[in-house]
Design a protein around this motif. Sequence first.
Motif: not given
Length: 428
Positions: A83-93, A215-218, A223-233
């Motif tokens: 929801g924070k980066v939904w417009k960015d295809r690379n980041k959403l991927g 919409f999302a790059d395959f 990402s380690a940073e994204v993994r850490a954020n998701i794992l926090e949830m």
Amino acid sequence: MRYFKKVTSKSITSNYWAWGKLVGITGFAQIVVQGISFLSGLLLIRILEVDEYAFYTIANTLLGTMTLLADGGISKGVLSEGGKVWKDRNKLGIILATGLDLRKKFAVVSLVVCIPVLVYLLIDHGAGILTVVLVSLCLIPAFFSALSDSLLEMVLKLHQDILPLQKNQVAVALGRLILLLTFIFFVPYSFIAILVAGITRIAGNIRLRKMVFPFADFHVYPSAEVRANILEMVKKLMPGAIYFSISGQITIWLLSFFGNTTSVAQIGALSRLSVVLSLIMVLINTLIIPRYARLRENKNILIKRSFQMTVIISLIIIAFLLIVFLFSNEILWLFGNDYKGLSFELLLCMGGVSLDLISGLFFSLSSARGWVFNPVISISISILTIVIGAILFDISNLMGVLFFNVFLAGARIFIQGGYLGYKLMTLN
């Protein structure tokens, strides 16, 4: 040309028209999907013997538990991050790739934990070794397809590119019905019904990937940073996921362990009518929750939207329960002679499902904003209600379990609704 884009017109009339088109097309598509699913369910109820339908009910319950454990809050983390980066295809991927990678790892643990339970319950209810093996093997394709479809759909929901998503869901439901009609009359066994569901979901996932690609790059890596954020949830949600993987289907769990095979088949058949209410939840998760996740942190707006949804859903549920009360005999006639005379049980079953829908709404609204109730507190309260309910009701028969489920669903509304209200009122 996309059918659905963010509404930017200043005209209130245009705004309502856009929402009407969204709800109308999505609602129509979901009516078709749930209608086809209901027909598929009726076909199985009428064709399968009571014991085979009980095996099918147990396997489906385990499938839901396995999927929930393999998620553990990953989907909520992906929604919150996306929801924070939904417009960015690379980041959403990158977020999508990270979520899928985590789910695969969680899936292995889920399989190791749940398959032995499935084997035990099937044998306990009289299934032969061949049936146990076939049901277990046929459940795996459906499980692995469920790991990715909800995350892929989330990308389309964030972009509100709804029409292709609805077409795909209609195709999956229709494909399942066609395959059932082709095989179930000649091979009337539970494992066939489970295998058909898995095959059609895999085909649907292949189409989903093509829809998500713009919409999302395959071609990205987790990402380690994204993994850490998701794992926090996940750390916050996993205890609740483990608990709700059991309590969410507690009526079937209790009857599977303490009841007889007929009771398991009966609760499975009665629960089929819940596809009507699942239509509402699909609309909420498709149209409302992604937009709610994108709202700015404005107290008045968030309270207003939460209140509106609660009132609307409550009115729909009241109307639904009134229809069930008035036409219960006609509904049970559809299920066949094995399930007649269960009018009050049907109303109780739908009452519990209705209350769970409201608590699910509260939970989805909270998690979409990244608000997670302390699992130690929520689970402690829930376990206390389970103990109280087990004392008050006879959980060895169908009627007692249904009353028990209504009691627990009411407690879940208190927990989730109270937490949502607290977070809304304490916003600055």
